[in-house]
Design an enzyme around this catalytic site. Structure first.
Site, PDB file in Angstrom:
ATOM      1  N   GLY A  72       0.805  -1.217   0.000  1.00  0.00           N
ATOM      2  CA  GLY A  72       0.000   0.000   0.000  1.00  0.00           C
ATOM      3  C   GLY A  72       0.840   1.270   0.000  1.00  0.00           C
ATOM      4  N   GLN A 180      -7.681  -0.258   3.264  1.00  0.00           N
ATOM      5  CA  GLN A 180      -8.552  -0.848   4.293  1.00  0.00           C
ATOM      6  C   GLN A 180      -9.869  -1.360   3.720  1.00  0.00           C
ATOM      7  OE1 GLN A 180      -8.101  -1.527   7.539  1.00  0.00           O
ATOM      8  NE2 GLN A 180      -6.018  -0.720   7.533  1.00  0.00           N
ATOM      9  N   CYS A 326       2.471   6.926  21.083  1.00  0.00           N
ATOM     10  CA  CYS A 326       3.641   6.821  21.948  1.00  0.00           C
ATOM     11  C   CYS A 326       4.583   5.728  21.476  1.00  0.00           C
ATOM     12  CB  CYS A 326       3.221   6.513  23.382  1.00  0.00           C
ATOM     13  SG  CYS A 326       2.073   7.712  24.035  1.00  0.00           S
TER      14      CYS A 326
HETATM   15  C1  LIG Z   1      -1.796  -0.361   5.946  1.00  0.00           C
HETATM   16  C2  LIG Z   1      -2.174   0.825   5.153  1.00  0.00           C
HETATM   17  C3  LIG Z   1      -1.298   1.357   4.189  1.00  0.00           C
HETATM   18  C4  LIG Z   1       0.083   0.817   3.968  1.00  0.00           C
HETATM   19  O1  LIG Z   1       0.066  -0.459   3.366  1.00  0.00           O
HETATM   20  P1  LIG Z   1       1.372  -1.374   3.443  1.00  0.00           P
HETATM   21  O2  LIG Z   1       1.075  -2.523   2.533  1.00  0.00           O
HETATM   22  O3  LIG Z   1       1.555  -1.777   4.856  1.00  0.00           O
HETATM   23  O4  LIG Z   1       2.516  -0.550   2.920  1.00  0.00           O
HETATM   24  C5  LIG Z   1      -1.722   2.449   3.463  1.00  0.00           C
HETATM   25  N1  LIG Z   1      -2.943   2.982   3.650  1.00  0.00           N
HETATM   26  C6  LIG Z   1      -3.811   2.496   4.558  1.00  0.00           C
HETATM   27  C7  LIG Z   1      -5.158   3.117   4.694  1.00  0.00           C
HETATM   28  C8  LIG Z   1      -3.451   1.407   5.336  1.00  0.00           C
HETATM   29  O5  LIG Z   1      -4.305   0.939   6.241  1.00  0.00           O
END
Ligand SMILES: *Cc1c(COP(=O)(O)O)cnc(C)c1O
Length: 396
Positions: A72, A180, A326
């Site tokens: 992502g 998500q 934190c």
């Molecule tokens: C987890 C997440 C990402 C990052 O994805 P990765 O595959 O961990 O790099 C980006 N945007 C949202 C909304 C996420 O929940």
């Protein structure tokens, strides 16, 4: 094994057994490089195409509009940086929101250091983007609108179709971070006028380190990794064949199970929310009541430190996540909770619980009973709570 109730599925998910099984041969007997000429390896090219088709089908897209990435974060970086570069002659203004994932926010800050202007839209108290403010932010030089499909902390689902319509009317590209939402909510890129969409394997019971960026045909886009001719010369590097097979398998599984899985999650999520809200005083539900991800619950408990709550929950075998940062070395509470208007001290007492299909009603009862007990215990040690109770007594 000790009891383990995993309620942090927004952070990552367990790779489904059928996904692992589908991946295994691509580490062992089918290890060939898809670019090789001999049939033993070149067969993997067709396997990759098949996964592209599965993913495209899930989005109403075409297979050649799906580009594999390392997840992502990479997809988000690529979408913003490449669109900025490809359209900089048209303008230098980008619109996004204050509640995006850091993969978008920090990329926005990077682009600001490179001559772009970025507007970060406010959201309402439920975390929803205000469409009139979006319209008002549009300028002649706006080249891109990037609004997440659903928020990773509070679960709020955005009016994506309306946002896409506004972008399309103004001839502006629309990117959505659907990391998500993809696999939890049905989506169609044409229906919502989406030009680019990011998703990630490990958020939908697939492997980590693999994701994709959907790029609509006709969108000008720059290569993200220079090198070989993989991903239509846009993202070089020998394909992560096991990861791609894992992602394709996870997507087809997510589509197949979506209706039944999310119905079950919604029922248990609402049961959790009802019990917590009814049985634990001075608690707030964060995010939109209805327009929220099927598996997301997010609460703020007054007079509580989220970190202390997480540690106590961990001792009972319960994995959740807190709205304060934190753990990441910062004392600031989450930017999302601040954006929905929570004061610092309330944002600090936040807890995100994100379900999966394996969670049962008994698990939720155990979690709620534990929460009640822990919150009461932590409050009993809080001088703030003591003062508050005394003031309340005096007022009566
Ligand atoms: C987890 C997440 C990402 C990052 O994805 P990765 O595959 O961990 O790099 C980006 N945007 C949202 C909304 C996420 O929940």
């Amino acid at each position: 094994m000790e009891k383990l109730i995993y309620l942090d599925n927004a952070a990552t998910t367990k790779t489904a057994p059928e996904v692992v099984e589908a991946m295994l041969p691509y580490f062992t007997e089918k290890f060939g490089n898809p670019s090789s000429v001999y049939s033993f390896a070149s067969g993997n090219k067709d396997v990759i195409t098949k996964q592209r088709e599965i993913i495209a089908d899930a989005l109403g897209a075409k297979a050649n509009e799906i580009y594999f990435t390392a997840g992502g974060s990479e997809s988000d970086n690529w979408a913003l940086k490449a669109a900025a570069d490809a359209y900089k002659d048209k303008g230098n203004h980008i619109i996004t929101t204050k509640i995006e994932h850091h993969a978008i926010l920090h990329t926005g800050e990077y682009l600001e250091r490179h001559g772009f202007e970025v507007t970060y839209l406010d959201v309402d108290e439920n975390g929803v983007v205000k469409l009139d403010e979006l319209k008002a932010a549009i300028r002649p030089e706006t080249i891109l609108i990037s609004v997440m499909f659903a928020n990773n902390e509070i679960g709020t689902i955005q009016p994506v179709k309306e946002i896409g319509e506004i972008a399309r009317e103004h001839g502006i590209l629309f990117h959505t971070d659907a990391v998500q939402a993809f696999g939890q909510v049905p989506m169609d890129v044409d229906e919502c006028y989406i030009d680019m969409l990011s998703a990630s394997g490990h958020k939908l019971n697939g492997p980590k380190g693999i994701g994709f960026l959907y790029i609509r045909k006709g969108v000008k886009i720059r290569s993200f990794v220079h090198g070989g001719a993989q991903e239509r010369k846009r993202r070089a590097g020998t394909e992560n064949v096991p990861g791609i097979v894992g992602l394709g398998t996870a997507v087809s599984r997510a589509v197949r199970t979506m209706e039944e899985r999310t119905a079950k999650e919604i029922e248990l999520r609402d049961y959790l929310i009802d019990r917590v809200m009814n049985e634990i005083p001075y608690t707030k539900l964060n995010g939109h009541k209805e327009k929220r991800l099927p598996n997301n619950a997010n609460f703020s408990f007054r007079f509580i430190e989220g970190e202390a709550l997480l540690i106590k929950l961990d001792m009972k075998g319960i994995c959740g996540s807190s709205g304060s940062a934190c753990t990441s070395g910062s004392l600031d509470p989450s930017h999302v909770l601040l954006a929905i208007g929570l004061p610092h001290e309330i944002a600090h007492g936040s807890l995100r619980l994100t379900l999966n299909e394996e969670i049962t009603k008994e698990d939720i009862d155990y979690v709620t009973d534990s929460l009640k007990e822990i919150v009461a215990e932590l409050r009993s040690m809080s001088p703030l709570y003591e003062d508050f109770k005394k003031a309340e007594e005096r007022a009566q």
